[in-house]
Structures are given as C-alpha cells and as structure tokens.
Design an enzyme around this catalytic site. Sequence first.
Site, PDB file in Angstrom:
ATOM      1  CB  SER A   1      -0.939   0.006   1.203  1.00 61.26           C
ATOM      2  OG  SER A   1      -1.938  -0.967   1.010  1.00 61.26           O
TER       3      SER A   1
ATOM      4  N   GLY B   1       4.152   8.918   6.574  1.00 58.49           N
ATOM      5  CA  GLY B   1       4.631   7.641   6.051  1.00 58.49           C
ATOM      6  C   GLY B   1       3.505   6.785   5.528  1.00 58.49           C
ATOM      7  CG  HIS B   2       0.923   4.371   3.286  1.00 60.83           C
ATOM      8  ND1 HIS B   2       0.413   3.099   3.338  1.00 60.83           N
ATOM      9  CD2 HIS B   2      -0.135   5.189   3.029  1.00 60.83           C
ATOM     10  CE1 HIS B   2      -0.894   3.154   3.109  1.00 60.83           C
ATOM     11  NE2 HIS B   2      -1.268   4.407   2.921  1.00 60.83           N
TER      12      HIS B   2
END
Lengths: 419, 406
Positions: free
Chosen positions: A53, A269-270
């Site tokens: 993702s 972020g991720h």
Amino acid sequence: MGWNPTELIQRHNVPGAQVAVLVNGMIEEHAAGVLSLRTRIETTTDSVFQIGSITKIWTSTLAQKLVNEGVLDLDCPIRQYLPEFKMSDAITARHLLAHTSGIDGNHFTDTGLDDAAIARFVATLSPADQLFPPGTMFSYSNTGFAVLGRLIEVLHDKPFHDVLREELVTPLGLQTVSTNAYEAILHRAAVGHEAVNGALTPVKTWALAYSNAPGGAQLAMSAHDLLAFIRLHLTDFAELREPQVDVPPNVGPPQWGLGWMLYGDGVVGHTGTTIGQKAFLRVVPDKGVAVAVLTNGLGGAPLAHEVITDTLRELAGVETPPRHTPPADPAPVEDWMTGTYRGTTVDYTIAKENDRAFISYTSRDGTELHDRAEIVRFDDTSIITLEPDFGTHYVLTFVGRDDEGRAKFLHNTNALPRT
Amino acid sequence: MNLRELLEKHDVPGAQVAVLDNGEIHDEAAGVLSRHTQVETTTDAIFKIGSITKIWTATLVQQLADEGALDLDRPLRTYLPGFRLSDPEATATVTARHLLTHTSGIAPNHFTDTSSIEEFVTALADEEHLLPPGTVHSYSNSGFVVLGRLIEVLRDKPFHDVLRDNLVTPLGLNAVATDVYEAILHRVAVGHVRTTPTKKWAVSYQTAPSGSHLAMSAHDLLTFVRHHLTDPALAALREPQLDVPDFGEGVVGWALAWMRYPGGVLGHTGVSKGQKAFLRVVPATGLAVAVLTNSTNGVPLAYEIFNAAGIETPPLPVPPKNPAPIDDWMRGTYRNPLYDITLDGTSLTYRARTELFPGKPSVEVVRLGERTIITTGSHEVMSLIGSDEHGRAKYLHNGAAAYRIA
C-alpha cells in the site's frame, strides 16, 4: 545507527530485508538474508520487494500532478470524470485520497492482468458497496484507490502502469521499479513468507490481483528506489501532507492526509502488506530524513519499528511511540462492545465467555476462515489481542453508539458496521 | 569439456542439461540465470521451454482421445461449435490431427490484441486463411492455441489448470511454472540476446498452448518424457505422420506434435524471448537429452551436447563456397500472411502485406541443395517444393509455407 540488518532479520525471524535511509539528500542502503527460503537467493540492494500500500503515495502523487496541471479538481464529483462510476455522486477524489469516501475497502476481485483490468474492477462496484455517507468518517479503502487509478487512466487516456512509468519511474531514472511480475522477474525478486503449521514458508501466490494495482497489489522495487521517489516529496507535493481527517484512536496514525499517514511530530509515512511481504516508510520532510524497510516475512513489523525508532531518533530527533501491548491490569470488555461486525469479506464477532473475551473471524462465504483470538480491554474505546501474532498485538476501536447504546462500528482502520 | 567450459566456448550465460538413460535422470547446471542479476543456475532453476510446450499440449489432446472425448480426425467444429476461420471450407474441415501436424493452413502467428486463449481463437475468424487444410505442412503456433482452446472447452477449465491437474501434479513435478506469477517463485532464467538480458520475459499469455510461458527444469522436462516412454497410450503421438522439406534444422518429418529427426530420433526445439530449449529422444533405446539455455547462442552448445551423448546431430548448414545457380523454376513471388516474398537469382525481397510488419530489407541468398536455398547472413534455409503446370515450385518453405502468386 545501532542496528545491524543481519542480526535484525535473525532475531525477528524474517527471511530477508532491505533498509534504505535518506539523509542530507543521500541514500544509504542495506540488504540482508535471502529473497526466498526456497530459492535461497541472497538479497542485494538492487533486489525488488513489493511495497504494497505504499503504492498509494505513488497514486496520490499522480493525482496531485493532474491537479497541478489543472486537469483534476479534488473536490469535484468523481462521476464528472468517470460517467460509468455507479456509486454516490457526492464522492470526490479528495474523499478517495483521504479514505473518507465510505467505499467498502477490501474488494480484491481478480479481473485479469491486461490493461483493462482496473476498468473492469471499477465497473463491479455498486451503491451497495457504500458503508456510510461520503466525508462523514475515516475508513481505509483499497477499493477507493482502484477508483483513483481508473480516474488517472481516463484523464491520461493510458493504462495505469504506463502513466506510473512515464510520469514518475522514467523521469526519476528508477531502474528497479516493476509494475507487475513480468517486470519483476527480470530482477532479483523477493517472495513473501507465511506461517504454515508454525513454520515460515514461501507463499504460493506472488501477488494480489492486478485490479488493485493503484492501491498496492504488485508494485515492487528496491528500498533505494522507493526513497529516490520520496526525495521528490521533500521539495514538491507538500499539499498531500495536509491533514484531512482524524483516525479513530489506536488503530493507526492519528490523522490522514491525501494518501499519507500522518504520525504527528512532523512524521508522515505509510505501510504496505501484500502476500507475505511487509513494507514500511517513514519520512520527516522538515528534516530531509526518510527511512524505508522492506521485508518478506510476517515479523517485519517489529523489525521495522526498531529500525525506524532508532533512525528517526538519531537523524531527526523524533521519538517514535512504542508498539501497542496489552495493559497489565485491563478493564473488562463491556456488553455494548459485543456483537458481530461486517467487513468486505470477513465477519468479526466480539463475544465474552465467562471472564474472558474473544474476537472470531468468519469468512462471509462461510468457507475459508474460522479463527479466533483472545482479546482484552486496551482503553475506554479499544480492545487488543492478548497474544502477539508474529510480534504484533492488533488493536480495534469501537466508534459511535446506536439507539440501544451499542457500538455502531468496530474499526481496524476499516469501519466495520454492526450487523 | 564440462558444462561451464561449454558455456564459455559458446558465449551462453547459463544452461541446464539433463540426460535420461536406463530410466534414470542425471542433471547438471552451470552459469548464471541472468547477466543482470548474476543469480547462479541450479538444477532446480526453471527455464522457458518455448515450443517444446507443444508436446505437453499434444499430450493433453491425446488424453482426451484416449478417453473417447475427442476423435483426432473429426472436424474441430464438432467440439468447438463456435469455431470459425475466414475460409468456410477450412472451418468445416480442420481437425485436431491437422493442428498437431501443422497442416491446417492456419498462419504461423497472429498478433491480435486479445486477453485470453478464447478471445484469441475467436479472433481467428477475421484473419486471412491462405492454405487449404491438408495441402502443405506449415508450422503454426496459432494452430496449437486452437488445440489449447479445445482442451479448455472439453475439460471446462483454463488451459494452465488442465496442464497442472493432468500432468504437473500427477507427475510430481516441483520445478514447473505455467505462468510468470508461478515462475517468479523459483530461480528463473531470463533470456539473453547473445549475452544481453532481454527486456521482456515472455510474450502475451494468450498463446500459452503453443509455448509462450511454460518454464521448468531440464530434470522435470525429462520426467515428463520418461512418462511418454513408459505410458503405452502416448506412443500414438510418436507415429510418423508426414515428411517435411528441409528448413535447415535437421527435421525430416513430423509425428503428432513431435519433430522427427533421422535415425528414429524425436524431439522439439523451443525459442522464446532469448531462451532456447532443445529436446532429443531416442524411443528405441530410452535415451533422452534436454538442453535448456538462456541465450540466442544456444544452438551450437546443444548440438555439441547431443553429439557427445551419442545422438548424432549434424552442424547447422552454411552457404557453400561455390554454389550452383538459383534456377528459373525456383524464382518467383511467394505469399505468406505478412509478406509477398520475391526470389530472384541472388536475393529475397520482402513486400509488406500488413501495417504491423513493415517491409524488411532484402537478403542475399545462394543455392544450397537440389531444392534448397540459404541466406548468406543468418544462414536461414528454405526449400522450394511442389510443381505447378509450368514446372515451377509451388511453395517457398522455411518451416512455414508461402505459396506462389507470380
């Protein structure tokens, strides 16, 4: 930095990992372990891992480029650009980028591998997939990002992966970025691992369905190339980091921007999870610091937390909150919390048994999944799994109350309505 | 010379060799799977077998014939009611045997933009059909895609599922991948144009039954061949069906899908995006040799290994020093789906018939044998076969046939 990649993967039971650190405009890179316990091919710094993702930051960047070119208005109904989009007229690109569209999040329907796969996937969506009115709450939606991907295809009149390549990969000179298995196979490519009878085993399916590519199904690259892309965000695209929505407590970062998770203290972020691969990204744009941790094992989360905590403390002076653990003396799980909550493919049931409580997962087609875990109270509105699963205790939060005072939604970044 | 030395001699990045002898399979591997990744070749790595896949497809067809679900000599339309070619006569008469022997007249390749085997076969209805079924041998990849569709319809499953359920799983093959998403789970070879890695691993999946994606170890390929030599039902596929003109690779005829070489040797060759695969089988002695390479340079390497294993394989032909002239009966213009090809006394000239493949430069040719010519550049061999009312050749044949139009 105090960490050693080889020591980390051994301690966290991860087959292989890459770490890259961006500081002062330079990218430092590390690799350890093997890409697959079957092939035993060594991880190198130019190997490719799936970023899952984290792809959403790439998709969000493509959307913002269209905004900058005056082609897309984030606040116009999606249907204005996609007449075939059958869901609510009120849904905008901003809703999709901030996960406030209310589109049920986890449809992974396989609609093939060709250039029309994303269009076919979006055509399967209907008003029945609307969980709540657009803009009223946060619920992470992979499906919403597929719609964004289709929007990008239509506005460019090109397949999503061609746009990705022409707008970002080629101009940035990224050599390892692979948009599908046909490209990834030309590189050293990491294979995910899952637990089979307690043993870490290479997965049998390399990637999620291509239909979900814009939300993160197949994109793979080196940690170095991920940060070479992120470097672009130190000078451009700051608008994507503007807060858009609060996230229910404890289930994720406190807020979400456009694509970005907003962790507070200037950290964005991720994370990315695909089939047996886990990827992590944290960026402190004001300090010009970023760290990417790409792993091919389920123990990736605690490993990445260690690397991120240490790196951001040292290079950016930022403290990373500890990972959630069950409290020593938890309050009881209350009756208003119990019941069954519905996800896209799985039902979640919270039930009390004597003085204990459990969450059970049941596949909605009644076939695959019958699993359960003991839970305890985490705080006023949250619960946490008692036993760690590859180093992670999962937290779920109850949101809203119905007429009878019962929780309306269980939230695990996806809003799961009570049934 | 060991395999590593042979790779150096022939400038091939990596290869696997397996030999089946007295029911035992011996295998070895050397070199790297890609000059880019530098990952070492192991005996459980997988290489694409290209058109050797046609033997696998034929095996699935034969299984249907043995079960009584398919008659090789009945029109395909019996089993595929919607099957249609642009020529109604061909539509009504093409059989599975025509497809297995490359005598259906279906063009070698089609480059239609379709996303499945089913759509690919449907699209054949709009494609030119130049050669009546049964008249001349003309190698056709597309014909094998039709067989793949036939298998899908009679089994009611996707082609690769049938391949897995009926061959890969029962034979216990662990190093076989039917598509790129399976292949990426293995150590997997990448093709090279000579020694430069290709940018594409495979062409589109829709042509899978003719050999676009199937990849495996040399060991697993010979496990499959051993099954052929021990299962009496599969001997039917080895029955000679026809002789073919010389196209330079030593093939003298066809069985069902199998290429026939002199001395009772069977085999097939596979070429796929910079990977070249070679198989020779001597059913009479139970000897088989598989050589899988990841380079366009693979041919002389494979031939050297076959000869060393006792399967006599003459070198590829080269232009003679003092060639005889190209006679008038050979000269003329021949048509295939892509080009009108004019042979004069010294060259072949290609005039494009489609926009997809524009004209290509003329190539110099010289006389090779009684009925053959050879290009002086890439040493491609072609035969001039048949005889019209003026005593002129009817076809120019390089594995596929072009028919005389002038």
